[in-house]
Design a protein around this motif. Sequence first.
Motif, short mmCIF file in Angstrom:
data_model
loop_
_atom_site.label_atom_id
_atom_site.label_comp_id
_atom_site.label_asym_id
_atom_site.label_seq_id
_atom_site.Cartn_x
_atom_site.Cartn_y
_atom_site.Cartn_z
N LEU A 176 1.03 -1.17 -0.19
CA LEU A 176 0.16 0.20 -0.21
C LEU A 176 0.93 1.24 -0.14
O LEU A 176 1.81 1.20 0.82
CB LEU A 176 -0.89 -0.09 1.30
N PRO A 177 0.47 2.17 -0.84
CA PRO A 177 1.43 3.51 -1.16
C PRO A 177 1.50 4.39 0.13
O PRO A 177 0.54 4.35 0.98
CB PRO A 177 0.60 4.30 -2.26
N GLY A 178 2.70 5.05 0.35
CA GLY A 178 2.80 5.96 1.59
C GLY A 178 2.85 5.11 2.97
O GLY A 178 2.67 4.19 3.02
N ALA A 179 3.09 5.96 3.85
CA ALA A 179 3.43 5.76 5.36
C ALA A 179 2.18 5.06 5.99
O ALA A 179 2.27 4.33 6.88
CB ALA A 179 4.28 6.60 5.86
N ASN A 180 1.06 5.62 5.50
CA ASN A 180 -0.30 5.34 6.10
C ASN A 180 -1.15 4.76 5.57
O ASN A 180 -2.44 4.67 5.70
CB ASN A 180 -0.83 6.59 6.69
N GLY A 181 -0.75 4.12 4.27
CA GLY A 181 -1.72 3.25 3.45
C GLY A 181 -2.32 2.24 3.91
O GLY A 181 -3.63 1.99 4.13
N ALA A 182 -1.36 1.31 4.61
CA ALA A 182 -2.23 0.29 5.55
C ALA A 182 -2.85 0.64 6.73
O ALA A 182 -4.05 0.20 7.02
CB ALA A 182 -0.91 -0.58 6.11
N GLN A 183 -2.65 1.71 7.46
CA GLN A 183 -3.43 2.17 8.45
C GLN A 183 -4.56 2.62 8.15
O GLN A 183 -5.87 2.46 8.68
CB GLN A 183 -2.72 3.31 9.30
N SER A 184 -4.91 3.28 7.01
CA SER A 184 -5.90 4.02 6.33
C SER A 184 -6.84 2.73 6.08
O SER A 184 -8.09 2.90 6.38
CB SER A 184 -5.65 4.90 5.26
N ALA A 185 -6.10 1.83 5.31
CA ALA A 185 -7.14 0.66 4.90
C ALA A 185 -7.74 -0.22 6.25
O ALA A 185 -8.74 -0.55 6.19
CB ALA A 185 -6.15 -0.37 3.99
N LEU A 186 -6.51 -0.27 7.07
CA LEU A 186 -7.23 -1.06 8.33
C LEU A 186 -8.37 -0.16 9.12
O LEU A 186 -9.18 -0.71 9.53
CB LEU A 186 -6.19 -1.29 9.19
N LEU A 187 -8.28 0.97 9.09
CA LEU A 187 -9.18 1.69 9.73
C LEU A 187 -10.49 1.97 9.14
O LEU A 187 -11.51 1.69 9.67
CB LEU A 187 -8.75 3.24 9.91
N GLY A 188 -10.45 1.84 7.56
CA GLY A 188 -11.53 1.81 7.11
C GLY A 188 -12.36 0.56 6.95
O GLY A 188 -13.75 0.54 7.25
N TRP A 189 -11.58 -0.45 7.21
CA TRP A 189 -12.09 -1.90 7.22
C TRP A 189 -12.74 -1.96 8.90
O TRP A 189 -13.83 -2.55 8.93
CB TRP A 189 -10.92 -2.90 7.21
N ALA A 190 -12.06 -1.51 9.71
CA ALA A 190 -12.56 -1.35 11.22
C ALA A 190 -13.86 -0.68 11.43
O ALA A 190 -15.09 -1.29 12.00
CB ALA A 190 -11.46 -0.88 11.88
N ILE A 191 -14.14 0.31 10.47
CA ILE A 191 -15.50 1.06 10.64
C ILE A 191 -16.60 0.26 10.11
O ILE A 191 -17.44 0.24 10.72
CB ILE A 191 -15.41 2.51 9.62
N GLY A 192 -16.21 -0.25 8.77
CA GLY A 192 -17.23 -1.06 8.37
C GLY A 192 -17.61 -2.25 8.96
O GLY A 192 -18.84 -2.92 9.22
N ALA A 193 -16.65 -2.87 9.55
CA ALA A 193 -16.56 -4.14 10.34
C ALA A 193 -17.56 -4.18 11.38
O ALA A 193 -18.43 -4.90 11.88
CB ALA A 193 -15.35 -4.91 10.79
N CYS A 194 -17.33 -2.72 12.34
CA CYS A 194 -18.07 -2.62 13.20
C CYS A 194 -19.42 -2.37 13.04
O CYS A 194 -20.65 -2.65 13.94
CB CYS A 194 -17.42 -1.51 14.32
N LEU A 195 -19.84 -1.78 11.86
CA LEU A 195 -21.27 -1.63 11.33
C LEU A 195 -21.87 -2.74 10.96
O LEU A 195 -23.01 -3.31 11.32
CB LEU A 195 -21.44 -0.71 10.27
N PHE A 196 -21.10 -3.76 10.38
CA PHE A 196 -21.95 -4.99 9.62
C PHE A 196 -21.74 -6.27 10.71
O PHE A 196 -22.71 -6.93 10.44
CB PHE A 196 -20.88 -5.44 8.52
N LEU A 197 -20.86 -6.24 11.45
CA LEU A 197 -20.85 -7.67 12.33
C LEU A 197 -22.06 -7.75 13.24
O LEU A 197 -22.51 -8.78 13.18
CB LEU A 197 -19.40 -7.98 12.98
N PRO A 198 -22.34 -6.73 14.09
CA PRO A 198 -23.44 -6.87 14.66
C PRO A 198 -24.65 -7.28 13.95
O PRO A 198 -25.65 -8.04 14.31
CB PRO A 198 -23.67 -5.64 15.62
N ILE A 199 -24.94 -6.56 12.72
CA ILE A 199 -26.25 -6.92 12.08
C ILE A 199 -26.06 -8.27 11.54
O ILE A 199 -27.28 -8.77 11.19
CB ILE A 199 -26.21 -5.67 10.86
N SER A 200 -24.89 -8.55 10.93
CA SER A 200 -24.99 -10.11 10.51
C SER A 200 -25.18 -10.83 11.36
O SER A 200 -26.17 -12.01 11.24
CB SER A 200 -23.50 -9.95 9.63
N TYR A 201 -24.51 -10.74 12.63
CA TYR A 201 -25.03 -11.79 13.75
C TYR A 201 -26.50 -12.00 13.84
O TYR A 201 -26.89 -12.82 14.17
CB TYR A 201 -24.15 -11.43 14.92
#
Length: 704
Positions: free
Chosen positions: A537-562
């Motif tokens: 992932l590009p830049g020093a924060n590419g992985a952090q940005s991707a993981l942060l965006g994933w965490a936002i969606g995961a916290c929204l979807f996992l309770p609904i999915s369960y």
Amino acid sequence: MRILSVITVLIAYGSLYPGNFSTPDDGAVKQFLTDWRLFTSPGDLLGNIALFFPLGVAGILFGSGRGDATIRVAGLLLFALVYSFILQLAQVWLPSRSAALADVLWNMTGMLSGMAAAHVLGKRSPGSAHPFDAASLVPLLVLILWLLTELLPLVPTLDWQKFKDALKPLLAEFNISFSAAAMHAAGTFVAGSAFMALGRQPAAWLGSALALVWVGKVVIVNLTLDASLLIGSLAGYAGCLVLSRVGHAKLFEAAFWLLLIAWSIIALTPFSPASGGTFNGVPFATMLRGSMETGARGLAQSLFIYTALLWLLQRTRMGIAKATAGLVVWSCLIELAQMGLLGRTADVTEPILLLLVGWALSVMQKHGDPARQEIVTPVSQPRPLVAVPTGTSGKHALASMAIGIGMCVAIGWLITRSPLIPYNVRELVYEGHPFRSLLLLVALLYWTMGFPILIVQWLARGELYLLSFPPLVLLHGSIAWLLLWSAVPSESIHDIVGAPVLHWPWEWEIIGRFLALFSLWSVAATAGAVIAAKRLLPGANGAQSALLGWAIGACLFLPISYYIVVMVASTDNLVELMAGNGSVGAFLLIGLAMAGISFGGAKATLALIPGIAGRTSAVAWVLASGALAYLAIYLGTEQVIVKYNQVFSALQFLLSSDRSHLAGPGELAVRYIALWSALIGAIVMVQYPLWRWTVSNRGSPIAV
């Protein structure tokens, strides 16, 4: 105009909730048009005023500065009048709402009040091109929301008996609630920080505000003065005075942590763990049901908490996008925890409200006077993950995928004819159209395992792209549903997601259940791909940005999915296979196994791409991911199932060729290794052209 549009939509949502339109009684429209009563109830009156107040404020502060000011104000008033009348008229067709012509008057009162407040707060300076000073408007907004939280419904009384009743909790009972005292202390501390930001000394200004709150608790209807308020506010006042001598930075940082802790405590108390928690997926439903006064007080408190937290984080030099993303994740974790507490209901409203507040603050920051703002967050242009090559590279990727699809169809034909394959897998192919089914299933395979790479690229851009994960997951699941629905018999889909029981038209219920189930794979596969490719992932924060965006969606979807897949399942085919009859832990363990498989497949794929170093370590990571996936599946599935006059484990049911020939421990291990190897091979085959296409223009070696 965007913020005006959002407020307009929210007003319509609040006015027309729950949307159960039906044919009105004869003469209902005439009765509505001829009913000239001006007063219904204090709560209804204040609610209608408050509903249009934000529109009045936004119309002045964020409206277009072009043209004559008088004409613009008249246009806003005319729009509000027509819009309010249309909404009230529409309520005639809502049996759960009471349409009243007087509400139009109170809506216009709220509109005028908001416009007047905006003129006072954001009056333009001569020759200025900026409508207001955001650096002073936001702390002032925090103060107003704090006072509303403490003093709603703002209706005073001169009843002497009411005064005595309001003082009874303090003088006669003197009971202290730790969570309530902490919240009052945090609110007072934040109010003192807001006074400091406005250049006012908290000793006098905050003291006067506290006196106003204490008097208001006595004279305003439905409010009382108790020990929790008194002790909490005094503690917050004292703490603010002490830290104000240390420095502004320490004061704002302490205010943030105190409010965050108090919010978390009050959201999780009383802490009584219990199974069978519930989830409310309708936004703002709890606020719009029941007492309007209670809903307004809850909304004011949430707005105060979220606005104050985001503002305090900005004061500590954090960008609004990152602050919003982090708090949304924390809010989702709180809602997820509430699903396991007795008497609590997880609600999708709070994360949505946080996103709206964060977006509104970012708009205010852009519209404010940058010369007077103390914090200006640099906005960088989003960069793509990689330069997408054209010509031979793109043609090579497409050719590789076409060859892979042909090979998969041929392999699938052989697999479905093998007696060693479980019967429920062989049933997936239509007998009359086997090649069409196989082709669609292979397309589903490529879409299922390939699209997470594109999600990772999108999330790595940072900024507002962090919020793109939820719609991308829905897109991932929707197209997967279309392919699956066209490829396999309906009975096979019902075996997994359950048969429709809600009597919705067409396939909408099955689609919703499938999306909830498939989102678990989307979330897990994206996590595995992000972690495996973090060095790409590009830049020093590419992985952090991707993981942060994933965490936002995961916290929204996992309770609904369960909630949909397990708690309100219309079939037990999945729940009975999960440990603890579908416990949260088992659900998360299965998701962890999916993430491990996705990680192993992505690592193996990247190790095969020329120019990428670290292949030896990649092999170790792939093998470790397979062991981790097996352990997670073993712990997350039921070990003893009594069914069909037999006793077997979930793994035996899933991996055995049929019910009459249950696999033993040794055979299970061999079958798992074969299945895991097939999944890793499928991921490599699908993702190799995409990853190679992604990294083809990077000249220097990259470590896996």
